[in-house]
Design a protein around this motif. Structure first.
Motif, PDB file in Angstrom:
ATOM      1  N   ARG A 105      13.822   5.709   6.913  1.00  0.00           N
ATOM      2  CA  ARG A 105      12.515   5.882   6.292  1.00  0.00           C
ATOM      3  C   ARG A 105      11.828   7.108   6.860  1.00  0.00           C
ATOM      4  NH1 ARG A 105       9.219   1.149   6.968  1.00  0.00           N
ATOM      5  NH2 ARG A 105      10.196   1.079   9.000  1.00  0.00           N
ATOM      6  N   GLU A 150       2.371   5.002   5.733  1.00  0.00           N
ATOM      7  CA  GLU A 150       2.817   3.749   5.118  1.00  0.00           C
ATOM      8  C   GLU A 150       1.754   3.203   4.173  1.00  0.00           C
ATOM      9  OE1 GLU A 150       3.799   1.500   8.603  1.00  0.00           O
ATOM     10  OE2 GLU A 150       5.867   2.210   8.584  1.00  0.00           O
ATOM     11  N   GLU A 154       2.126   2.670   0.121  1.00  0.00           N
ATOM     12  CA  GLU A 154       1.947   1.368  -0.510  1.00  0.00           C
ATOM     13  C   GLU A 154       0.826   1.417  -1.551  1.00  0.00           C
ATOM     14  OE1 GLU A 154       1.925  -1.877   2.303  1.00  0.00           O
ATOM     15  OE2 GLU A 154       4.103  -1.557   2.292  1.00  0.00           O
ATOM     16  N   ARG A 157       2.171   2.884  -4.720  1.00  0.00           N
ATOM     17  CA  ARG A 157       3.036   1.927  -5.398  1.00  0.00           C
ATOM     18  C   ARG A 157       2.181   0.886  -6.126  1.00  0.00           C
ATOM     19  NH1 ARG A 157       8.060   1.464  -7.414  1.00  0.00           N
ATOM     20  NH2 ARG A 157       8.602  -0.720  -7.522  1.00  0.00           N
ATOM     21  N   ALA A 158       1.179   0.360  -5.440  1.00  0.00           N
ATOM     22  CA  ALA A 158       0.299  -0.644  -6.049  1.00  0.00           C
ATOM     23  C   ALA A 158      -0.414  -0.048  -7.257  1.00  0.00           C
ATOM     24  CB  ALA A 158      -0.715  -1.159  -5.021  1.00  0.00           C
ATOM     25  N   LYS A 160       0.630   2.439  -9.224  1.00  0.00           N
ATOM     26  CA  LYS A 160       1.583   2.578 -10.340  1.00  0.00           C
ATOM     27  C   LYS A 160       1.798   1.252 -11.051  1.00  0.00           C
ATOM     28  CE  LYS A 160       5.016   6.205  -9.611  1.00  0.00           C
ATOM     29  NZ  LYS A 160       6.361   6.411  -9.063  1.00  0.00           N
ATOM     30  N   GLN A 161       1.954   0.204 -10.240  1.00  0.00           N
ATOM     31  CA  GLN A 161       2.208  -1.120 -10.806  1.00  0.00           C
ATOM     32  C   GLN A 161       0.984  -1.591 -11.607  1.00  0.00           C
ATOM     33  OE1 GLN A 161       5.016  -2.638 -10.820  1.00  0.00           O
ATOM     34  NE2 GLN A 161       6.088  -2.622  -8.851  1.00  0.00           N
ATOM     35  N   LYS A 164       0.635   0.197 -14.833  1.00  0.00           N
ATOM     36  CA  LYS A 164       1.607  -0.285 -15.830  1.00  0.00           C
ATOM     37  C   LYS A 164       1.068  -1.523 -16.541  1.00  0.00           C
ATOM     38  CE  LYS A 164       5.926  -0.133 -17.549  1.00  0.00           C
ATOM     39  NZ  LYS A 164       5.883  -1.159 -18.571  1.00  0.00           N
ATOM     40  N   ILE A 165       0.446  -2.420 -15.776  1.00  0.00           N
ATOM     41  CA  ILE A 165      -0.127  -3.624 -16.391  1.00  0.00           C
ATOM     42  C   ILE A 165      -1.230  -3.236 -17.371  1.00  0.00           C
ATOM     43  CG2 ILE A 165      -1.418  -5.763 -15.958  1.00  0.00           C
ATOM     44  CD1 ILE A 165      -0.133  -5.851 -13.197  1.00  0.00           C
ATOM     45  N   ALA A 182      -4.085 -10.155  -9.215  1.00  0.00           N
ATOM     46  CA  ALA A 182      -3.244 -10.089  -8.008  1.00  0.00           C
ATOM     47  C   ALA A 182      -3.011  -8.634  -7.614  1.00  0.00           C
ATOM     48  CB  ALA A 182      -1.916 -10.792  -8.249  1.00  0.00           C
ATOM     49  N   TRP A 183      -2.744  -7.792  -8.597  1.00  0.00           N
ATOM     50  CA  TRP A 183      -2.504  -6.381  -8.294  1.00  0.00           C
ATOM     51  C   TRP A 183      -3.787  -5.661  -7.921  1.00  0.00           C
ATOM     52  CZ3 TRP A 183       1.854  -4.295  -6.889  1.00  0.00           C
ATOM     53  CH2 TRP A 183       3.049  -4.958  -7.214  1.00  0.00           C
ATOM     54  N   ASP A 185      -6.140  -6.999  -6.141  1.00  0.00           N
ATOM     55  CA  ASP A 185      -6.319  -7.321  -4.720  1.00  0.00           C
ATOM     56  C   ASP A 185      -5.444  -6.444  -3.834  1.00  0.00           C
ATOM     57  OD1 ASP A 185      -8.108  -9.203  -5.462  1.00  0.00           O
ATOM     58  OD2 ASP A 185      -6.963 -10.945  -4.794  1.00  0.00           O
ATOM     59  N   ALA A 186      -4.191  -6.274  -4.248  1.00  0.00           N
ATOM     60  CA  ALA A 186      -3.274  -5.442  -3.448  1.00  0.00           C
ATOM     61  C   ALA A 186      -3.771  -3.993  -3.428  1.00  0.00           C
ATOM     62  CB  ALA A 186      -1.856  -5.520  -4.014  1.00  0.00           C
ATOM     63  N   ALA A 189      -6.832  -3.731  -1.151  1.00  0.00           N
ATOM     64  CA  ALA A 189      -6.490  -3.890   0.270  1.00  0.00           C
ATOM     65  C   ALA A 189      -5.970  -2.565   0.836  1.00  0.00           C
ATOM     66  CB  ALA A 189      -5.450  -4.987   0.437  1.00  0.00           C
ATOM     67  N   HIS A 190      -5.019  -1.953   0.140  1.00  0.00           N
ATOM     68  CA  HIS A 190      -4.454  -0.701   0.660  1.00  0.00           C
ATOM     69  C   HIS A 190      -5.392   0.481   0.443  1.00  0.00           C
ATOM     70  CE1 HIS A 190      -0.670  -2.502   1.681  1.00  0.00           C
ATOM     71  NE2 HIS A 190      -0.622  -3.068   0.496  1.00  0.00           N
TER      72      HIS A 190
END
Ligand SMILES: Nc1ncnc2c1ncn2[C@@H]1O[C@H](COP(=O)(O)OP(=O)(O)O)[C@@H](O)[C@H]1O
Ligand SMILES: [Mg+2]
Ligand SMILES: [Zn+2]
Lengths: 372, 198
Positions: A105, A150, A154, A157-158, A160-161, A164-165, A182-183, A185-186, A189-190
């Protein structure tokens, strides 16, 4: 940190080039399109695991092949010597080895061999889009803090996800509220952690920046930096982030994208309180850029206790003579520097006397030494 | 390179469909088999067929198994009131190696990832909800420590909390970005011990 040696194998137009560097100033000279920038790019692979030119790894192998390798011997300020190998193969992808052990990594190695790059691409930093300034903050912070790297990875990534939704929902006109939440919240958080780190960074960086700026110009100009988040922070980042997302709910669904968060941050530059973007001259923009890079050098050095190497690509033509000379002198007295230029005439004798220097002449993808 | 044998071409084609195998590797494997003893080739073919014929999903926990229910689900010595939810069968193996968890498992079959088209419907979420009717008192969420695992944990937490079950997730002792199956046993034990209520 200093780079003692580097070897490029099938890297851009270099079939096989080996260079031994001085710990002072390394001048890499040669006509245009001979392979000077490629050498700096190879150093970037070794130190940052990737190109500073933001090009895909697959564009690097010498035309006709699908592999490249860079080997380097690096020495830290504490005189620890490491061998780094970066090897790319069209099928297996990029692999990074530190003393023959594979590093899986990039976060495990970024920051070990810090560098500061000033290249023509950086001229967008002060006048270009906010993305340029986020990239700047991310690159500096990633080198001084592994946890930041990190966190920001993250977050991306969150993001992008979640996008997409939102996009799928927009296209099908059906939203799964529980899934989106849920996404969200993620994301929050980050994202909140990324924002807190950036805000702290801008505040810390301000002092180093003002000092470098004043070392470049003697006028009484007062430069400033300000962190500009995408929403108003009144109580604390996390709850204001949540509030912003709630308020933007409808707009996000209509647009199919996340509309608040650190991916929309900016850092604004001011001169005597006025926005730089609107009022500054070309010359003031350049001074800002140079001051940012000098401050970056000092900031990384202070945070890591490790002196970065400075990579200066084409600064003699991109900056004016006196600014270029100042940066080279300033960083060249503290650490190792790599300076590309099309001719040697542009280097001042005083600059050369100041420290140990070495010339590397590049022609058609090969390095030539006059006295060798 | 195009070979003159259709049979060889077919084999190369089949190999290159496997994950992580490019055409070059597929050629090497096929040519290797060509040179191998017939018995070796037959053993390989039989092993492949065996996997497909004998291995199935446990009807309770959805782990892979040869007999249904699997040996964990049919073990009366285990605590069937405590279910540990994981992404993949390999995570069950990793957790079993710690010898610290004495409940049963539920294999979700992945984590939420809209980018890869994985929504709650693609995961065994409904199967999990069905299991909760039978006296389950604790659900431990042991997703991988990446963003997808995190969102899945949040999603399941929100879904399960209203049911009056104790829902916990394993502590993030597992290195960020790492997989559960790559975490060493000591780390996993700490993560299990330090679990927090969702
Ligand atoms: N993958 C590649 N293979 C071979 N040559 C390349 C590759 N990528 C770029 N080049 C060429 O390499 C030459 C050297 O590029 P560069 O290092 O930027 O030169 P310089 O900085 O000396 O102007 C350029 O002519 C460029 O077109
Ligand atoms: Mg160049
Ligand atoms: Zn089972």
């Amino acid at each position: 940190m200093r780079v003692r040696k580097v070897q490029l194998t099938s890297f851009r137009n270099h079939a096989e080039s080996s260079l031994e560097f001085t710990g002072g100033i390394n001048f890499i000279t040669g006509a245009n399109a001979q392979g000077k920038t490629s050498i700096l790019e190879a150093l970037s692979y070794v130190c940052l695991t990737k190109s500073f030119l933001q090009q895909a790894d697959a564009t690097v192998p010498k035309f006709g092949g699908e592999r490249f390798a860079v080997d380097a011997i690096l020495e830290t300020d504490k005189n620890i010597v490491n061998h780094v190998r970066v090897a790319f193969d069209g099928a297996a992808g990029k692999r990074y080895f530190l003393d023959s052990n594979e590093v899986r990594r990039s976060a495990d190695v970024i920051g070990m061999f810090p560098i500061v790059v000033l290249s023509p691409g950086d001229f967008a930093l002060t006048g270009g889009s906010p993305a340029e300034r986020r990239k700047f903050a991310d690159l500096v912070l990633s080198q001084v803090s592994r946890s930041y790297l990190e966190e920001v990875t993250e977050y991306r990534r969150a993001l992008k996800q979640r996008n997409k939704i939102l996009l799928d929902g927009k296209l099908s006109n059906a939203f799964d509220g529980d899934l989106l939440s849920a996404w969200t919240d993620a994301l929050i958080a980050h994202g909140s952690k990324v924002m807190a780190r950036r805000e702290k960074f801008v505040n810390e960086f301000q002092d180093a920046f003002s000092a470098s700026y004043r070392s470049l110009v003697d006028s009484g100009e007062v430069p400033g930096l300000r962190y500009e988040p995408s929403f108003r922070v009144e109580t604390d980042i996390e709850s204001d982030f949540r509030k912003a997302i709630r308020e933007l709910g409808r707009a996000e669904r209509a647009r199919g994208a996340t509309l608040a968060g650190p991916h929309r941050d900016d850092i604004s530059f001011t001169l005597n309180g006025m926005p730089l973007k609107e009022f500054a001259s070309q010359g003031q923009h350049k001074t800002f850029l140079v001051a940012m890079k000098m401050a970056e050098f000092g900031y990384i050095r202070g945070m890591l206790g490790e002196t970065p190497a400075m990579l200066l690509d084409d600064v003699m033509t991109e900056l004016d003579y006196s600014r270029a000379t100042r940066v080279i002198q300033a960083v060249g007295t503290l650490g190792q520097a790599f300076v590309t230029a099309t001719d040697m005439l542009s280097f001042d004798d005083k600059m050369l006397d100041a420290r140990e220097t070495k010339f590397h002449f590049v022609r058609e993808g090969s390095v030539v030494y006059e006295n060798a | 390179m195009i070979y003159t044998s259709q049979a060889l071409e077919t084999l190369i084609g089949e190999f290159s469909k496997l994950p992580g195998i490019g055409r070059k590797t597929a050629q090497r494997l096929a040519l290797h088999l060509l040179k191998a003893e017939s018995e070796d080739a037959e053993r390989l073919a039989a092993a492949i067929l065996d996997v497909k014929r004998r291995i199935r999903y446990c009807s309770v926990c959805l782990n892979i198994t040869e007999k249904d229910p699997c040996s964990i689900c049919s073990d009366a010595g285990r605590d069937h009131a405590s279910i540990c939810v994981v992404e993949d069968p390999s995570d069950v193996i990793a957790l079993e190696k710690t010898n610290e968890f004495h409940g049963v498992y539920h294999v979700l079959g992945g984590a939420l990832s809209p980018l890869e088209g994985i929504t709650p419907d693609q995961l065994r979420v409904r199967e999990l909800l069905n299991r909760l009717r039978g006296g389950v008192t604790e659900v431990i969420l042991a997703m991988n420590p990446d963003v997808e695992g995190e969102a899945t944990t949040i999603y399941l937490g929100n879904l399960l909390k209203p049911l009056g079950i104790r829902v916990t997730r394993i502590a993030r002792g597992v290195p960020v970005g790492g997989d559960l199956e790559f975490a060493d046993e000591a780390t996993l034990v700490r993560a299990l011990e330090g679990r927090i209520v969702v």
